[in-house]
Every structure is written in structure tokens, then in C-alpha cells.
Design a protein around this motif. Structure first.
Motif, PDB file in Angstrom:
ATOM      1  N   HIS A 242      12.403 -20.914   6.964  1.00 43.56           N
ATOM      2  CA  HIS A 242      12.158 -19.497   7.224  1.00 43.56           C
ATOM      3  C   HIS A 242      13.115 -18.591   6.445  1.00 43.56           C
ATOM      4  N   LEU A 243      14.374 -19.004   6.352  1.00 46.47           N
ATOM      5  CA  LEU A 243      15.343 -18.189   5.621  1.00 46.47           C
ATOM      6  C   LEU A 243      14.931 -18.038   4.158  1.00 46.47           C
ATOM      7  N   LEU A 244      14.521 -19.158   3.550  1.00 48.31           N
ATOM      8  CA  LEU A 244      14.115 -19.130   2.144  1.00 48.31           C
ATOM      9  C   LEU A 244      12.616 -18.877   1.973  1.00 48.31           C
ATOM     10  N   GLY A 245      11.879 -18.882   3.091  1.00 47.79           N
ATOM     11  CA  GLY A 245      10.422 -18.762   3.013  1.00 47.79           C
ATOM     12  C   GLY A 245       9.888 -17.487   3.610  1.00 47.79           C
ATOM     13  N   ASP A 246       9.224 -17.602   4.777  1.00 47.93           N
ATOM     14  CA  ASP A 246       8.473 -16.463   5.294  1.00 47.93           C
ATOM     15  C   ASP A 246       9.305 -15.425   6.031  1.00 47.93           C
ATOM     16  N   ALA A 247      10.624 -15.622   6.141  1.00 46.86           N
ATOM     17  CA  ALA A 247      11.452 -14.545   6.687  1.00 46.86           C
ATOM     18  C   ALA A 247      11.462 -13.347   5.747  1.00 46.86           C
ATOM     19  N   GLY A 248      11.360 -13.614   4.466  1.00 41.41           N
ATOM     20  CA  GLY A 248      11.416 -12.516   3.500  1.00 41.41           C
ATOM     21  C   GLY A 248      10.159 -12.292   2.703  1.00 41.41           C
ATOM     22  N   SER A 249       9.281 -13.303   2.599  1.00 42.79           N
ATOM     23  CA  SER A 249       8.144 -13.181   1.687  1.00 42.79           C
ATOM     24  C   SER A 249       7.190 -12.029   2.009  1.00 42.79           C
ATOM     25  N   PRO A 250       6.833 -11.759   3.282  1.00 46.88           N
ATOM     26  CA  PRO A 250       5.947 -10.608   3.521  1.00 46.88           C
ATOM     27  C   PRO A 250       6.569  -9.292   3.079  1.00 46.88           C
ATOM     28  N   TYR A 251       7.871  -9.124   3.381  1.00 51.12           N
ATOM     29  CA  TYR A 251       8.549  -7.900   2.957  1.00 51.12           C
ATOM     30  C   TYR A 251       8.672  -7.846   1.440  1.00 51.12           C
ATOM     31  N   ILE A 252       9.035  -8.976   0.825  1.00 49.79           N
ATOM     32  CA  ILE A 252       9.205  -9.017  -0.632  1.00 49.79           C
ATOM     33  C   ILE A 252       7.906  -8.650  -1.341  1.00 49.79           C
ATOM     34  N   ILE A 253       6.796  -9.230  -0.888  1.00 52.68           N
ATOM     35  CA  ILE A 253       5.507  -8.946  -1.522  1.00 52.68           C
ATOM     36  C   ILE A 253       5.119  -7.486  -1.322  1.00 52.68           C
ATOM     37  N   GLY A 254       5.324  -6.954  -0.106  1.00 56.26           N
ATOM     38  CA  GLY A 254       5.019  -5.549   0.148  1.00 56.26           C
ATOM     39  C   GLY A 254       5.874  -4.620  -0.695  1.00 56.26           C
ATOM     40  N   ALA A 255       7.181  -4.912  -0.775  1.00 60.23           N
ATOM     41  CA  ALA A 255       8.090  -4.081  -1.574  1.00 60.23           C
ATOM     42  C   ALA A 255       7.763  -4.189  -3.061  1.00 60.23           C
ATOM     43  N   LEU A 256       7.399  -5.399  -3.509  1.00 63.48           N
ATOM     44  CA  LEU A 256       7.043  -5.591  -4.911  1.00 63.48           C
ATOM     45  C   LEU A 256       5.785  -4.811  -5.267  1.00 63.48           C
ATOM     46  N   ALA A 257       4.819  -4.792  -4.353  1.00 64.91           N
ATOM     47  CA  ALA A 257       3.598  -4.018  -4.589  1.00 64.91           C
ATOM     48  C   ALA A 257       3.915  -2.528  -4.703  1.00 64.91           C
ATOM     49  N   GLU A 258       4.805  -2.036  -3.843  1.00 62.53           N
ATOM     50  CA  GLU A 258       5.193  -0.632  -3.923  1.00 62.53           C
ATOM     51  C   GLU A 258       5.926  -0.332  -5.227  1.00 62.53           C
ATOM     52  N   LEU A 259       6.768  -1.271  -5.662  1.00 58.62           N
ATOM     53  CA  LEU A 259       7.507  -1.083  -6.913  1.00 58.62           C
ATOM     54  C   LEU A 259       6.559  -1.022  -8.112  1.00 58.62           C
ATOM     55  N   ILE A 260       5.537  -1.861  -8.097  1.00 62.93           N
ATOM     56  CA  ILE A 260       4.583  -1.908  -9.212  1.00 62.93           C
ATOM     57  C   ILE A 260       3.825  -0.595  -9.343  1.00 62.93           C
ATOM     58  N   ARG A 261       3.478   0.019  -8.214  1.00 69.51           N
ATOM     59  CA  ARG A 261       2.684   1.264  -8.294  1.00 69.51           C
ATOM     60  C   ARG A 261       3.544   2.527  -8.230  1.00 69.51           C
ATOM     61  N   ARG A 262       4.871   2.354  -8.259  1.00 67.55           N
ATOM     62  CA  ARG A 262       5.745   3.531  -8.214  1.00 67.55           C
ATOM     63  C   ARG A 262       5.516   4.420  -9.434  1.00 67.55           C
ATOM     64  N   GLY A 263       5.417   5.719  -9.186  1.00 71.34           N
ATOM     65  CA  GLY A 263       5.227   6.680 -10.261  1.00 71.34           C
ATOM     66  C   GLY A 263       3.784   6.804 -10.738  1.00 71.34           C
ATOM     67  N   LYS A 264       2.880   6.035 -10.140  1.00 67.10           N
ATOM     68  CA  LYS A 264       1.467   6.099 -10.527  1.00 67.10           C
ATOM     69  C   LYS A 264       0.671   6.817  -9.447  1.00 67.10           C
ATOM     70  N   GLN A 265      -0.349   7.507  -9.877  1.00 70.06           N
ATOM     71  CA  GLN A 265      -1.186   8.218  -8.923  1.00 70.06           C
ATOM     72  C   GLN A 265      -1.968   7.211  -8.078  1.00 70.06           C
ATOM     73  N   GLU A 266      -1.889   7.371  -6.765  1.00 68.12           N
ATOM     74  CA  GLU A 266      -2.510   6.404  -5.862  1.00 68.12           C
ATOM     75  C   GLU A 266      -4.030   6.465  -5.966  1.00 68.12           C
ATOM     76  N   SER A 267      -4.630   5.290  -6.091  1.00 67.63           N
ATOM     77  CA  SER A 267      -6.090   5.160  -6.169  1.00 67.63           C
ATOM     78  C   SER A 267      -6.453   3.768  -5.662  1.00 67.63           C
ATOM     79  N   PRO A 268      -7.724   3.542  -5.334  1.00 68.26           N
ATOM     80  CA  PRO A 268      -8.109   2.195  -4.880  1.00 68.26           C
ATOM     81  C   PRO A 268      -7.765   1.108  -5.888  1.00 68.26           C
TER      82      PRO A 268
END
Length: 426
Positions: free
Chosen positions: A355-381
Motif C-alpha cells: 500500500h505504501l508503494l502502491g495504492d496509497a498514492g496511486s489514485p492521488y498521483i494519477i489525479g494530480a498528474l491529470a491536472e498537471l497535464i491540462r494545466r493552462g489549457k482551456q477545459e473541454s471534454p
């Protein structure tokens, strides 16, 4: 009880779009809900591991189930305040740890050899069944309750009460090492906890298989939380022509998770039973092949989502089936490379690592990474979809790393298994 616990764990994932709307959560904040659950689960597991190797396991589990049922029911009454949701999910994880840490050691003391593998497979079949039911029950109960998601969290407490009664009335505490004792006629006593930890760290098969399982947990946590939202975003790329869109992605994903998990566990155990007869390294090799074989199908599922959702579902099913090959096998490896008096501690330690190296962080990491990828871009589907697609592709690299850890396990497993047998007979 294992089925009920996993159903409750994934009800929140099946309801994530509703929870994001009511609690006004971003992707990273949504991932943190699952992280809070896993972190508390992980932190309390060593306590139950220590107690499980030294005290009556039936009583510990029964009290844990009672507390888990109470906390889960309490969660269904919270208002739409993010902080309270975070706290309650953390408490659910802490109370759940009692059962998940200790239950496999009871099975180990009741059965041995192929019979143990068969019983572990039955125990771990309840994981995909429960997980799949979580994705199905959550949206269905919410829909029946006119959109009130609180009712979805009231299903598992009722079943938990039944589990508590069954555990209290029917389960008998077996002596530690009972199955081995039939063969070796020895009496096993617990050693010092610090000595147990040091010994486990020096056990290569246990360490490498636990690291491999951490990769499984990373992918399971990320895909488990974000797949329904990802599929819904893929569907939103094509607006509905008439009337409101009907979204059954959580239901479909739940059914696929259920079937692929059952199939993967059964196939993995059956292959293991047959291959062990001529190859003592079969178990970690099967786990490695499952992980490495799942990698291309995972990338195909993500890459084809905006072109053909049917193909995406097919490749998700194949990838989940291959990853599920190792669920029961990893625990079986732990049980035969660790002596009976250290098994609950080993289970707790594996829970912490995975859990420490796995799913304790993976949902947050993936969510944060998705936000980082679309940062500065106009939100669209399209931007919402692409950001989640690229973020989830990180799981493919983790799957490969997990396969390599299981490959390393195969190099040491014969020696470590023989060492565990000798220690049990001393």
C-alpha cells in the motif's frame, strides 16, 4: 466477509462522479479519498499483525468487524463536507485492517499444500466479486434512492452484521502451525517481534514478491478509482443525439472486474498446481508472466478509448484477468516462505509495502498528474479525456516493474522455502 469488505471499498469508486459533484472535488482531491483509506489501513496493520501472532485471532477479527460495521454505517450519515468524508474513509480503512491482516493466517493453519492453495483461491475469489459488486451496487442503490448516494453506504453494514455473527458463532481458533504440526509434530512459539521483522527483511522471496504485489496494488488502486470516470469522459466526447446520455460505464466496468477477477484467480491457481509438480519456481514465474503479458493490453485499452469503447472494454478485461493471476499465488508464496509464527506479521508487513508503494498514492498521483497535464489549457471534454488517458498510461510502466520483481523472486524461492520448512521443524 472479505467480499463485503471489498464491495464497500469500491462503492466509493463507483460513485466517484456523484461524489465529485456533491463535494465539489478536483481529480487530486478525489484521489486523496482513496489514499486516506489506504494510509490508515496501512498504518494500523502492523498492530494487528503483532496481535495476530500472539493473541486469539477470532476475537481480534470479531471486534474489528464490529467496529468496521459501526464506522461504515456512520459514514452514510455525513453531510456534504469534504473533510468529514476524508476522516470517515480513513476510519473505515483502520477498522478493516484487522480482518485483512489476520484472516489468511487462519486459513494457513487449517490447510496445507494444494488444499491450502485451493482454499486461498476461494478466499481471494471474493475480492473481484466484492469489487465488482461495489461498482454495481453503488450506482444502482443511488438510483433507486432518487440520487441519494448515502443509501449506497448502508448496504455493507447490514451484511457486516451477518459476517460478525458468523465469525463469532462458527469460526474456531486453530493452533498456529496446526497444518504443519500434523506433518512435523512440533510445537511452535512466537519469537520476538523485532527479530521477526529483521528475518523478513532478509527473506528475498518475501521482499521481492511484496514489491511485485505493490505494483499490482498501484495499478489496481489507480484503475479501480479512475476507470469509470475515464470511460465516462471517453463517452462524453460524442454528445448524445437525442435526450440525456445514459451512462452505464460503472456497471459494465464492475461486471468486467468481477468476471476477470474470478477467471484470473481460478486460472492462476490451477496453472500453479500443475506447474509446481515439475518446476518449484512456477509461482513467481506465473505472476511475472501475468504482469508482463498485461502491459500491451493495458496500453491498447487506453489508446483505443476515444475510437472504440467496445475494444477498450475487451482489452481492460484481458489486462485485469492477467493481473489477477497473482492474487492468491502471492499470499501462497508468503505462507510457504515464512514460518507459521511470523505469518500475521509478514501479512501486515506486506500490506504496508504494497500500500505504501502502491495504492496509497496511486489514485492521488494519477489525479494530480491529470491536472498537471491540462494545466493552462482551456477545459473541454477532449482535454479532460486526454489528461486522464496520459496519466493512466503511467500504470503500464509500473506493471512492467512488477513483472521484473516477480522474476527476481523466482531466483530465491526454492532456497527460502526450504529454509522456512527447516525453521518450522527445529
Amino acid at each position: 466477509m472479505n467480499m463485503v469488505i471489498y464491495m464497500d471499498r469500491f462503492i466509493a469508486s463507483g460513485l466517484m462522479p456523484d461524489l465529485q459533484k456533491d463535494f465539489k472535488m478536483s481529480d487530486s482531491a478525489s484521489g486523496l479519498i482513496y489514499t486516506a483509506f489506504i494510509v490508515s489501513f496501512m498504518l494500523i496493520a502492523p498492530l494487528f499483525g503483532y496481535l495476530g501472532d500472539r493473541w486469539n485471532r477470532k476475537y481480534i477479527i470479531s471486534v474489528g468487524i464490529f467496529l468496521w460495521t459501526s464506522v461504515t454505517l456512520g459514514m452514510s450519515f455525513i453531510p456534504n463536507q469534504y473533510f468529514l468524508l476524508l476522516i470517515m474513509r480513513g476510519l473505515v480503512g483502520a477498522t478493516e485492517a484487522s480482518f485483512s491482516t489476520i484472516a489468511p493466517s487462519i486459513i494457513a493453519d487449517l490447510f496445507v499444500a494444494d488444499q491450502r492453495s485451493r482454499m486461498l483461491s476461494i478466499f481471494y475469489l471474493t475480492i473481484p466479486v466484492g469489487s465488482g459488486l461495489g461498482y454495481i451496487v453503488g450506482p444502482k442503490v443511488t438510483s433507486a434512492a432518487n440520487g441519494n448516494w448515502h443509501w449506497a453506504f448502508r448496504v455493507s453494514p447490514g451484511l457486516g452484521i451477518i459476517g460478525f455473527l458468523l465469525m463469532t458463532i462458527l469460526i474456531k481458533e486453530p493452533p498456529r502451525g496446526a497444518a504443519e504440526g500434523k506433518r512435523t509434530n512440533t510445537s511452535l512459539n512466537a519469537s520476538h517481534w523485532v527479530s521477526d521483522i529483521k528475518t523478513l527483511f532478509k527473506n528475498p522471496s518475501f521482499m521481492f514478491s511484496s514489491l511485485g504485489y505493490a505494483a499490482v496494488a498501484f495499478v489496481a488502486g489507480a484503475i479501480g478509482l479512475w476507470a469509470p470516470s475515464f470511460l465516462m469522459r471517453a463517452r462524453n466526447l460524442t454528445p448524445c443525439q437525442t435526450g440525456p446520455c445514459i451512462n452505464n460505464d460503472s456497471l459494465i466496468f464492475g461486471v468486467l472486474t468481477l468476471i476477470s477477477g474470478i477467471l484470473g484467480v481460478i486460472v492462476g491457481v490451477e496453472i500453479s498446481k500443475r506447474c509446481r509438480k515439475f518446476n518449484p519456481r512456477a509461482d513467481p514465474i506465473i505472476c511475472a508472466c501475468g504482469m508482463l503479458g498485461a502491459t500491451p493490453f493495458l496500453f491498447l485499452a487506453l489508446g483505443l478509448a476515444k475510437i472504440n469503447l467496445v475494444a477498450t472494454y475487451v482489452f481492460i478485461f484481458i489486462a485485469e484477468t492477467l493481473i489477477s493471476l497473482n492474487w492468491a499465488i502471492v499470499t501462497d508464496i508468503l505462507l510457504y516462505v515464512v514460518t507459521p509464527t511470523r505469518r500475521s506479521t509478514a501479512q501486515a508487513m506486506q500490506i504496508i509495502m504494497s500500500h505504501l508503494l502502491g495504492d496509497a498514492g496511486s489514485p492521488y498521483i494519477i489525479g494530480a498528474l491529470a491536472e498537471l497535464i491540462r494545466r493552462g489549457k482551456q477545459e473541454s471534454p477532449l482535454i479532460m479525456f486526454n489528461s486522464m488517458e496520459y496519466a493512466l498510461m503511467a500504470c503500464g510502466g509500473v506493471v512492467i516493474i512488477g513483472g521484473l520483481f516477480f522474476t527476481a523472486t523466482a531466483l530465491f524461492i526454492v532456497k527460502d522455502r526450504q529454509k522456512a520448512v527447516m525453521e518450522s521443524e527445529d
